[in-house]
Design a protein around this motif. Structure first.
Motif, PDB file in Angstrom:
ATOM      1  N   HIS A 126       0.834  -1.196   0.000  1.00  0.00           N
ATOM      2  CA  HIS A 126       0.000   0.000   0.000  1.00  0.00           C
ATOM      3  C   HIS A 126       0.872   1.250   0.000  1.00  0.00           C
ATOM      4  CE1 HIS A 126       0.566  -1.353   4.185  1.00  0.00           C
ATOM      5  NE2 HIS A 126       0.638  -0.078   4.479  1.00  0.00           N
ATOM      6  N   ARG A 127       0.231   2.404  -0.186  1.00  0.00           N
ATOM      7  CA  ARG A 127       0.931   3.685  -0.178  1.00  0.00           C
ATOM      8  C   ARG A 127       0.313   4.587   0.877  1.00  0.00           C
ATOM      9  NH1 ARG A 127       4.693   5.063  -4.048  1.00  0.00           N
ATOM     10  NH2 ARG A 127       4.890   3.565  -5.735  1.00  0.00           N
ATOM     11  N   PHE A 128       1.177   5.387   1.522  1.00  0.00           N
ATOM     12  CA  PHE A 128       0.757   6.331   2.557  1.00  0.00           C
ATOM     13  C   PHE A 128       0.807   7.748   2.032  1.00  0.00           C
ATOM     14  CE2 PHE A 128       2.669   2.872   5.078  1.00  0.00           C
ATOM     15  CZ  PHE A 128       1.621   2.595   5.934  1.00  0.00           C
ATOM     16  N   MET A 129      -0.093   8.588   2.528  1.00  0.00           N
ATOM     17  CA  MET A 129       0.008  10.027   2.313  1.00  0.00           C
ATOM     18  C   MET A 129      -0.441  10.712   3.598  1.00  0.00           C
ATOM     19  SD  MET A 129      -3.123  10.958  -0.261  1.00  0.00           S
ATOM     20  CE  MET A 129      -4.737  11.344   0.388  1.00  0.00           C
ATOM     21  N   VAL A 130       0.011  11.924   3.799  1.00  0.00           N
ATOM     22  CA  VAL A 130      -0.331  12.681   5.002  1.00  0.00           C
ATOM     23  C   VAL A 130      -0.964  13.995   4.581  1.00  0.00           C
ATOM     24  CG1 VAL A 130       0.583  13.814   7.071  1.00  0.00           C
ATOM     25  CG2 VAL A 130       1.546  11.634   6.318  1.00  0.00           C
ATOM     26  N   HIS A 131      -2.060  14.352   5.253  1.00  0.00           N
ATOM     27  CA  HIS A 131      -2.714  15.644   5.025  1.00  0.00           C
ATOM     28  C   HIS A 131      -3.180  16.193   6.369  1.00  0.00           C
ATOM     29  CE1 HIS A 131      -4.987  18.835   3.232  1.00  0.00           C
ATOM     30  NE2 HIS A 131      -6.123  18.383   3.708  1.00  0.00           N
ATOM     31  N   ASN A 132      -2.791  17.428   6.655  1.00  0.00           N
ATOM     32  CA  ASN A 132      -3.135  18.081   7.927  1.00  0.00           C
ATOM     33  C   ASN A 132      -2.765  17.233   9.141  1.00  0.00           C
ATOM     34  OD1 ASN A 132      -4.088  20.427   6.751  1.00  0.00           O
ATOM     35  ND2 ASN A 132      -6.208  19.687   6.651  1.00  0.00           N
ATOM     36  N   TYR A 136      -2.965   8.637   5.837  1.00  0.00           N
ATOM     37  CA  TYR A 136      -3.961   7.889   5.071  1.00  0.00           C
ATOM     38  C   TYR A 136      -3.248   6.795   4.295  1.00  0.00           C
ATOM     39  CZ  TYR A 136      -6.838  11.983   6.025  1.00  0.00           C
ATOM     40  OH  TYR A 136      -7.512  12.997   6.648  1.00  0.00           O
ATOM     41  N   SER A 137      -3.982   5.746   3.985  1.00  0.00           N
ATOM     42  CA  SER A 137      -3.402   4.611   3.274  1.00  0.00           C
ATOM     43  C   SER A 137      -4.247   4.254   2.054  1.00  0.00           C
ATOM     44  CB  SER A 137      -3.333   3.410   4.220  1.00  0.00           C
ATOM     45  OG  SER A 137      -2.925   2.252   3.539  1.00  0.00           O
ATOM     46  N   TRP A 138      -3.587   4.143   0.894  1.00  0.00           N
ATOM     47  CA  TRP A 138      -4.214   3.615  -0.323  1.00  0.00           C
ATOM     48  C   TRP A 138      -3.828   2.151  -0.427  1.00  0.00           C
ATOM     49  CZ3 TRP A 138      -7.650   6.129  -3.303  1.00  0.00           C
ATOM     50  CH2 TRP A 138      -7.678   7.516  -3.283  1.00  0.00           C
ATOM     51  N   SER A 139      -4.805   1.259  -0.471  1.00  0.00           N
ATOM     52  CA  SER A 139      -4.485  -0.169  -0.572  1.00  0.00           C
ATOM     53  C   SER A 139      -5.490  -0.879  -1.478  1.00  0.00           C
ATOM     54  CB  SER A 139      -4.475  -0.821   0.812  1.00  0.00           C
ATOM     55  OG  SER A 139      -5.713  -0.637   1.450  1.00  0.00           O
ATOM     56  N   GLN A 146      -8.477   1.470  -2.268  1.00  0.00           N
ATOM     57  CA  GLN A 146      -9.278   2.125  -1.240  1.00  0.00           C
ATOM     58  C   GLN A 146      -8.422   3.024  -0.370  1.00  0.00           C
ATOM     59  OE1 GLN A 146     -12.871  -1.048  -0.630  1.00  0.00           O
ATOM     60  NE2 GLN A 146     -11.365  -0.957   0.969  1.00  0.00           N
ATOM     61  N   LEU A 147      -8.994   4.160   0.024  1.00  0.00           N
ATOM     62  CA  LEU A 147      -8.340   5.100   0.920  1.00  0.00           C
ATOM     63  C   LEU A 147      -8.986   5.003   2.291  1.00  0.00           C
ATOM     64  CD1 LEU A 147      -6.346   7.519   1.288  1.00  0.00           C
ATOM     65  CD2 LEU A 147      -8.298   8.996   0.766  1.00  0.00           C
ATOM     66  N   SER A 148      -8.149   4.844   3.309  1.00  0.00           N
ATOM     67  CA  SER A 148      -8.649   4.796   4.680  1.00  0.00           C
ATOM     68  C   SER A 148      -7.568   5.313   5.617  1.00  0.00           C
ATOM     69  CB  SER A 148      -9.043   3.364   5.064  1.00  0.00           C
ATOM     70  OG  SER A 148      -7.920   2.504   4.964  1.00  0.00           O
ATOM     71  N   ILE A 149      -7.956   5.532   6.846  1.00  0.00           N
ATOM     72  CA  ILE A 149      -6.998   5.872   7.892  1.00  0.00           C
ATOM     73  C   ILE A 149      -6.512   4.545   8.454  1.00  0.00           C
ATOM     74  CG2 ILE A 149      -6.707   6.958  10.146  1.00  0.00           C
ATOM     75  CD1 ILE A 149      -8.910   8.962   9.316  1.00  0.00           C
ATOM     76  N   PRO A 150      -5.192   4.317   8.508  1.00  0.00           N
ATOM     77  CA  PRO A 150      -4.690   3.037   9.016  1.00  0.00           C
ATOM     78  C   PRO A 150      -5.307   2.710  10.384  1.00  0.00           C
ATOM     79  CG  PRO A 150      -2.888   4.286   8.075  1.00  0.00           C
ATOM     80  CD  PRO A 150      -4.095   5.207   8.091  1.00  0.00           C
ATOM     81  N   GLY A 151      -5.753   1.475  10.522  1.00  0.00           N
ATOM     82  CA  GLY A 151      -6.385   1.017  11.751  1.00  0.00           C
ATOM     83  C   GLY A 151      -7.895   1.196  11.761  1.00  0.00           C
ATOM     84  N   SER A 152      -8.431   1.878  10.747  1.00  0.00           N
ATOM     85  CA  SER A 152      -9.872   2.094  10.649  1.00  0.00           C
ATOM     86  C   SER A 152     -10.434   1.235   9.523  1.00  0.00           C
ATOM     87  CB  SER A 152     -10.165   3.567  10.357  1.00  0.00           C
ATOM     88  OG  SER A 152     -11.517   3.742  10.004  1.00  0.00           O
ATOM     89  N   TYR A 153     -11.658   0.787   9.704  1.00  0.00           N
ATOM     90  CA  TYR A 153     -12.306   0.017   8.652  1.00  0.00           C
ATOM     91  C   TYR A 153     -13.137   0.903   7.730  1.00  0.00           C
ATOM     92  CZ  TYR A 153     -10.947  -4.130  11.226  1.00  0.00           C
ATOM     93  OH  TYR A 153     -10.214  -5.105  11.854  1.00  0.00           O
ATOM     94  N   ASP A 154     -13.227   2.195   8.033  1.00  0.00           N
ATOM     95  CA  ASP A 154     -14.016   3.113   7.226  1.00  0.00           C
ATOM     96  C   ASP A 154     -13.282   3.448   5.930  1.00  0.00           C
ATOM     97  OD1 ASP A 154     -15.966   3.207   9.177  1.00  0.00           O
ATOM     98  OD2 ASP A 154     -15.149   5.016  10.115  1.00  0.00           O
ATOM     99  N   VAL A 155     -13.942   3.207   4.813  1.00  0.00           N
ATOM    100  CA  VAL A 155     -13.389   3.553   3.512  1.00  0.00           C
ATOM    101  C   VAL A 155     -13.785   4.995   3.222  1.00  0.00           C
ATOM    102  CG1 VAL A 155     -13.440   3.042   1.034  1.00  0.00           C
ATOM    103  CG2 VAL A 155     -13.510   1.177   2.698  1.00  0.00           C
ATOM    104  N   LEU A 156     -12.804   5.843   2.980  1.00  0.00           N
ATOM    105  CA  LEU A 156     -13.049   7.255   2.693  1.00  0.00           C
ATOM    106  C   LEU A 156     -13.221   7.512   1.201  1.00  0.00           C
ATOM    107  CD1 LEU A 156     -10.383   8.715   5.118  1.00  0.00           C
ATOM    108  CD2 LEU A 156     -12.867   8.746   5.424  1.00  0.00           C
ATOM    109  N   ALA A 157     -12.523   6.743   0.395  1.00  0.00           N
ATOM    110  CA  ALA A 157     -12.580   6.894  -1.057  1.00  0.00           C
ATOM    111  C   ALA A 157     -12.127   5.592  -1.687  1.00  0.00           C
ATOM    112  CB  ALA A 157     -11.681   8.043  -1.512  1.00  0.00           C
TER     113      ALA A 157
END
Length: 197
Positions: A126-132, A136-139, A146-157
Motif C-alpha cells: 500500500h501507499r501512505f500520504m499525510v494531510h493536515n 492515510y493509506s491507499w491499498s 481504497q483510501l482509509s486511515i490506518p487502523g480504521s475500517y471506514d473507507v473514505l474513497a
C-alpha cells in the motif's frame, strides 16, 4: 431421472415450486450451499463519483467529470509537466516528470518527490500520504484501490477502472477532511502507469 444434464434438476425443482427458469427477478438458489447469492458491490454510501474521461491516451490528459456530468477538473500534460486545473482553468497542482518526479499543489502539498508524498510501504502492499497531520493509506481491495486511515475500517474513497474511464468515489467524510483535490491527484499518480518512486 433428469438425464445427463446436471442442471435439469433445477428445472424440475422450479417447475414443482411454480417458478419459471426464466424469472430473472428472483436469483437462483446459491450454488455454494448456505452462502448468499453473489451480488455486484454497491457504491459507497453518500459518495460523489468523479469520472476521469476522454483519456487521451492516458489519465495524464483527461477531463474529470462530477455529478450532473459537469467538468470539475482537467488534466493536461505538455512535455515533462502535467497540470491539474479546476473547472475555471486555474492551476491546482503541478507534476514534473524528471529523473526524480515531483509534485506540488498550491496550499496543499509543498514541492516534493512523488514517492515521498505517496510513500510505498516496506512490504509494497500500500501507499501512505499525510494531510493536515493525519496519515492515510491507499491499498488494493477486490477491484478497488481504497483510501482509509490506518487502523480504521471506514473507507473514505476508492478508485476503480472500466475500459474507458477511471472512477473516484469520495465519501462526504473524505470531502470534509479536505481530500477532494488530493484524492484526484493521488488517483492520477496511481493510475498514470509511470514510475513515481
Amino acid at each position: 431421472m433428469y438425464g445427463s444434464n446436471p442442471f435439469a434438476a433445477q428445472d424440475g425443482w422450479n417447475a414443482g415450486n411454480g417458478q419459471s427458469t426464466w424469472n430473472t427477478s428472483v436469483p437462483p438458489p446459491s450454488i455454494f450451499g448456505a452462502l448468499p447469492y453473489p451480488s455486484v458491490s454497491s457504491a459507497l454510501p453518500g459518495a460523489i463519483t468523479l469520472k476521469f474521461m476522454s483519456l487521451s491516451p492516458t489519465i495524464l490528459n483527461c477531463k474529470v467529470m462530477g455529478p450532473r456530468n459537469e467538468t470539475y477538473f482537467r488534466v493536461v500534460t505538455d512535455g515533462g509537466h502535467t497540470v491539474l486545473k479546476d473547472a475555471q482553468g486555474s492551476n491546482i497542482a503541478l507534476l514534473e516528470w524528471r529523473d526524480h518526479p515531483t509534485v506540488e499543489a498550491r496550499g496543499l502539498i509543498a514541492k516534493q518527490s512523488m514517492g515521498q508524498w505517496l510513500r510505498l510501504s516496506t512490504d509494497r502492499s500500500h501507499r501512505f500520504m499525510v494531510h493536515n497531520g493525519v496519515g492515510y493509506s491507499w491499498s488494493p481491495h477486490d477491484r478497488f484501490l481504497q483510501l482509509s486511515i490506518p487502523g480504521s475500517y471506514d473507507v473514505l474513497a476508492r478508485v476503480s477502472k472500466t475500459y474507458d474511464a477511471v472512477m473516484l468515489e469520495l465519501t462526504p467524510h473524505a470531502i470534509q477532511l479536505g481530500l477532494l483535490e488530493l484524492g484526484v491527484l493521488a488517483t492520477i499518480l496511481l493510475q498514470c502507469g509511470k514510475s513515481i518512486d
